[in-house]
Design a protein around this motif. Structure first.
Motif, PDB file in Angstrom:
ATOM      1  N   CYS A 101       0.841  -1.188   0.000  1.00 41.18           N
ATOM      2  CA  CYS A 101       0.000   0.000   0.000  1.00 41.18           C
ATOM      3  C   CYS A 101       0.883   1.248   0.000  1.00 41.18           C
ATOM      4  O   CYS A 101       1.805   1.359   0.811  1.00 41.18           O
ATOM      5  N   ASN A 102       0.597   2.138  -0.918  1.00 40.59           N
ATOM      6  CA  ASN A 102       1.392   3.356  -1.052  1.00 40.59           C
ATOM      7  C   ASN A 102       0.670   4.483  -0.316  1.00 40.59           C
ATOM      8  O   ASN A 102      -0.121   5.216  -0.879  1.00 40.59           O
ATOM      9  N   TRP A 103       0.947   4.600   0.965  1.00 39.43           N
ATOM     10  CA  TRP A 103       0.271   5.610   1.767  1.00 39.43           C
ATOM     11  C   TRP A 103       1.290   6.294   2.668  1.00 39.43           C
ATOM     12  O   TRP A 103       2.410   5.826   2.842  1.00 39.43           O
ATOM     13  N   THR A 104       0.911   7.377   3.258  1.00 39.64           N
ATOM     14  CA  THR A 104       1.791   8.121   4.148  1.00 39.64           C
ATOM     15  C   THR A 104       1.033   8.548   5.390  1.00 39.64           C
ATOM     16  O   THR A 104      -0.166   8.819   5.337  1.00 39.64           O
ATOM     17  N   GLY A 105       1.748   8.560   6.502  1.00 39.13           N
ATOM     18  CA  GLY A 105       1.158   8.986   7.760  1.00 39.13           C
ATOM     19  C   GLY A 105       1.397  10.451   8.066  1.00 39.13           C
ATOM     20  O   GLY A 105       1.051  10.916   9.148  1.00 39.13           O
ATOM     21  N   GLY A 106       1.987  11.174   7.119  1.00 42.22           N
ATOM     22  CA  GLY A 106       2.215  12.601   7.312  1.00 42.22           C
ATOM     23  C   GLY A 106       3.614  12.958   7.760  1.00 42.22           C
ATOM     24  O   GLY A 106       3.901  14.137   8.031  1.00 42.22           O
ATOM     25  N   TYR A 107       4.523  11.981   7.839  1.00 40.70           N
ATOM     26  CA  TYR A 107       5.890  12.263   8.255  1.00 40.70           C
ATOM     27  C   TYR A 107       6.695  12.835   7.086  1.00 40.70           C
ATOM     28  O   TYR A 107       6.622  12.324   5.973  1.00 40.70           O
ATOM     29  N   LYS A 108       7.466  13.875   7.366  1.00 37.02           N
ATOM     30  CA  LYS A 108       8.289  14.515   6.344  1.00 37.02           C
ATOM     31  C   LYS A 108       9.734  14.047   6.459  1.00 37.02           C
ATOM     32  O   LYS A 108      10.305  14.045   7.550  1.00 37.02           O
ATOM     33  N   LEU A 148      15.296  14.360   8.811  1.00 34.50           N
ATOM     34  CA  LEU A 148      16.726  14.551   8.585  1.00 34.50           C
ATOM     35  C   LEU A 148      17.244  15.751   9.372  1.00 34.50           C
ATOM     36  O   LEU A 148      18.344  15.703   9.946  1.00 34.50           O
ATOM     37  N   ALA A 149      16.469  16.835   9.430  1.00 27.77           N
ATOM     38  CA  ALA A 149      16.890  18.020  10.189  1.00 27.77           C
ATOM     39  C   ALA A 149      17.009  17.705  11.678  1.00 27.77           C
ATOM     40  O   ALA A 149      17.967  18.129  12.350  1.00 27.77           O
ATOM     41  N   LEU A 150      16.062  16.957  12.224  1.00 32.91           N
ATOM     42  CA  LEU A 150      16.131  16.573  13.630  1.00 32.91           C
ATOM     43  C   LEU A 150      17.305  15.645  13.897  1.00 32.91           C
ATOM     44  O   LEU A 150      17.940  15.717  14.966  1.00 32.91           O
ATOM     45  N   SER A 151      17.604  14.774  12.943  1.00 33.08           N
ATOM     46  CA  SER A 151      18.730  13.860  13.117  1.00 33.08           C
ATOM     47  C   SER A 151      20.053  14.606  13.149  1.00 33.08           C
ATOM     48  O   SER A 151      20.966  14.243  13.893  1.00 33.08           O
ATOM     49  N   ILE A 152      20.174  15.666  12.354  1.00 39.68           N
ATOM     50  CA  ILE A 152      21.429  16.426  12.302  1.00 39.68           C
ATOM     51  C   ILE A 152      21.581  17.318  13.533  1.00 39.68           C
ATOM     52  O   ILE A 152      22.669  17.420  14.121  1.00 39.68           O
ATOM     53  N   ASP A 202      22.492   7.358  12.165  1.00 36.91           N
ATOM     54  CA  ASP A 202      21.102   7.719  11.868  1.00 36.91           C
ATOM     55  C   ASP A 202      21.008   8.817  10.825  1.00 36.91           C
ATOM     56  O   ASP A 202      20.085   8.834  10.003  1.00 36.91           O
ATOM     57  N   VAL A 203      21.943   9.756  10.848  1.00 39.63           N
ATOM     58  CA  VAL A 203      21.944  10.795   9.819  1.00 39.63           C
ATOM     59  C   VAL A 203      22.088  10.160   8.442  1.00 39.63           C
ATOM     60  O   VAL A 203      21.392  10.528   7.479  1.00 39.63           O
ATOM     61  N   LEU A 204      22.963   9.162   8.360  1.00 43.36           N
ATOM     62  CA  LEU A 204      23.172   8.480   7.078  1.00 43.36           C
ATOM     63  C   LEU A 204      21.965   7.641   6.698  1.00 43.36           C
ATOM     64  O   LEU A 204      21.485   7.689   5.559  1.00 43.36           O
ATOM     65  N   LEU A 205      21.419   6.881   7.649  1.00 46.54           N
ATOM     66  CA  LEU A 205      20.309   5.979   7.343  1.00 46.54           C
ATOM     67  C   LEU A 205      19.032   6.738   7.008  1.00 46.54           C
ATOM     68  O   LEU A 205      18.284   6.348   6.106  1.00 46.54           O
ATOM     69  N   ILE A 206      18.761   7.823   7.707  1.00 53.58           N
ATOM     70  CA  ILE A 206      17.595   8.633   7.389  1.00 53.58           C
ATOM     71  C   ILE A 206      17.806   9.382   6.082  1.00 53.58           C
ATOM     72  O   ILE A 206      16.877   9.550   5.276  1.00 53.58           O
ATOM     73  N   GLY A 207      19.024   9.811   5.833  1.00 51.62           N
ATOM     74  CA  GLY A 207      19.309  10.532   4.588  1.00 51.62           C
ATOM     75  C   GLY A 207      19.058   9.698   3.346  1.00 51.62           C
ATOM     76  O   GLY A 207      18.573  10.211   2.330  1.00 51.62           O
ATOM     77  N   GLY A 241      21.430  13.525  18.794  1.00 48.82           N
ATOM     78  CA  GLY A 241      22.063  12.993  19.998  1.00 48.82           C
ATOM     79  C   GLY A 241      21.096  12.784  21.134  1.00 48.82           C
ATOM     80  O   GLY A 241      21.374  12.009  22.060  1.00 48.82           O
ATOM     81  N   PHE A 242      19.952  13.464  21.115  1.00 50.08           N
ATOM     82  CA  PHE A 242      18.937  13.310  22.155  1.00 50.08           C
ATOM     83  C   PHE A 242      17.780  12.400  21.695  1.00 50.08           C
ATOM     84  O   PHE A 242      16.770  12.291  22.392  1.00 50.08           O
ATOM     85  N   GLY A 243      17.937  11.795  20.526  1.00 46.58           N
ATOM     86  CA  GLY A 243      16.918  10.876  20.033  1.00 46.58           C
ATOM     87  C   GLY A 243      15.695  11.550  19.447  1.00 46.58           C
ATOM     88  O   GLY A 243      14.658  10.899  19.265  1.00 46.58           O
ATOM     89  N   ALA A 244      15.789  12.855  19.144  1.00 49.04           N
ATOM     90  CA  ALA A 244      14.615  13.574  18.638  1.00 49.04           C
ATOM     91  C   ALA A 244      14.130  12.999  17.320  1.00 49.04           C
ATOM     92  O   ALA A 244      12.920  12.968  17.057  1.00 49.04           O
ATOM     93  N   ASP A 245      15.049  12.548  16.465  1.00 52.89           N
ATOM     94  CA  ASP A 245      14.644  11.996  15.174  1.00 52.89           C
ATOM     95  C   ASP A 245      13.857  10.699  15.351  1.00 52.89           C
ATOM     96  O   ASP A 245      12.843  10.465  14.691  1.00 52.89           O
ATOM     97  N   ARG A 246      14.303   9.853  16.266  1.00 47.62           N
ATOM     98  CA  ARG A 246      13.603   8.593  16.504  1.00 47.62           C
ATOM     99  C   ARG A 246      12.245   8.838  17.169  1.00 47.62           C
ATOM    100  O   ARG A 246      11.267   8.150  16.859  1.00 47.62           O
ATOM    101  N   PHE A 247      12.196   9.799  18.084  1.00 47.80           N
ATOM    102  CA  PHE A 247      10.912  10.132  18.695  1.00 47.80           C
ATOM    103  C   PHE A 247       9.925  10.645  17.644  1.00 47.80           C
ATOM    104  O   PHE A 247       8.740  10.306  17.658  1.00 47.80           O
ATOM    105  N   TYR A 248      10.428  11.466  16.735  1.00 48.76           N
ATOM    106  CA  TYR A 248       9.564  12.011  15.688  1.00 48.76           C
ATOM    107  C   TYR A 248       8.997  10.908  14.813  1.00 48.76           C
ATOM    108  O   TYR A 248       7.824  10.959  14.412  1.00 48.76           O
TER     109      TYR A 248
END
Length: 221
Positions: A152-159, A164-168, A203-208, A172-179
């Motif tokens: 299924c090609n759907w999205t939950g609204g995550y950008k 990527l901005a939160l990961s960079i 994570d910066v690399l994997l999310i990128g 270090g505080f896990g904000a990207d994973r929380f998001y």
């Protein structure tokens, strides 16, 4: 005495014209000028090897070895014109292709219908049955239209840009994973200070590259 003989009857042509015949003039059938439906896909005087599958007829060999090169003897359909590499008009030619059925083609070689009935968030991601059609200039064995199970090609609204901005900045505080809804990984990064920086860089690399996505299995916007 005189005897009067009866007079001879009038000739039939003068009295009765006789039975008449009716002739119906049937007009000559006009020659058909209808263009075959496949001609809309067939370029004029193009390369024979580049003609769509609807424009040619080939003697296929289903005993070929999968993934191996194979040649088929083909002829163009009526009213179709094509040329070879030397720009000479041909009616028969040899088609080079890879031995594989249409449903075994890579995803870039066919188009599939989309579904709007599987938009609910689920993990793992749901699949739906789509009808796929091979692109015109791609040649393969078997039916050119086939069913296929797709995600299924759907999205939950995550950008992706936000993740990527939160990961960079706050990775270090896990904000990207929380998001992304990955609470366990977020807490792990928070209490380990981003894995002493190593986890943060990974994570910066994997999310990128899009390898790490939302926890619910949806796609980035």
């Amino acid at each position: 005495s005189f005897s009067v003989e009866p007079s001879q009857p009038l000739a039939q042509s003068d009295k009765d014209p006789g039975p008449t015949r009716t002739f119906t003039v049937v007009p000559r059938a006009a020659e058909s000028t209808d263009i075959p439906p496949y001609m809309m896909k067939c370029p004029s005087n193009g390369l024979c090897s580049r003609l769509p599958a609807d424009c040619i007829e080939c003697k296929t060999n289903f005993s070929c070895v999968y993934g191996k090169p194979v040649t088929f003897d083909c002829t163009v359909k009526p009213s179709v014109t094509c040329v070879d590499q030397d720009f000479k008009s041909r009616k028969s030619f040899v088609l080079n292709m890879t031995c594989r059925f249409c449903w075994q083609l890579p995803e870039t070689d066919y188009e599939c219908s989309s579904s709007t009935s599987c938009m609910a968030v689920s993990c793992p991601r749901q699949r739906y049955t789509a009808n796929c059609t091979v692109r015109d200039h791609v040649h393969c064995l078997g039916n050119r239209t086939f069913p296929k199970m797709l995600y299924c090609n759907w999205t939950g609204g995550y950008k992706w840009s936000t993740a990527l901005a939160l990961s960079i900045t706050l990775g270090g505080f896990g904000a990207d994973r929380f998001y992304l809804g990955q609470w366990r990984e977020g807490l792990g990064k928070l209490f380990s200070f981003g894995g002493l920086g190593i986890w943060t860089l990974l994570d910066v690399l994997l999310i990128g590259v899009g390898y790490v996505g939302p926890a619910d299995g949806s796609l980035y916007i």
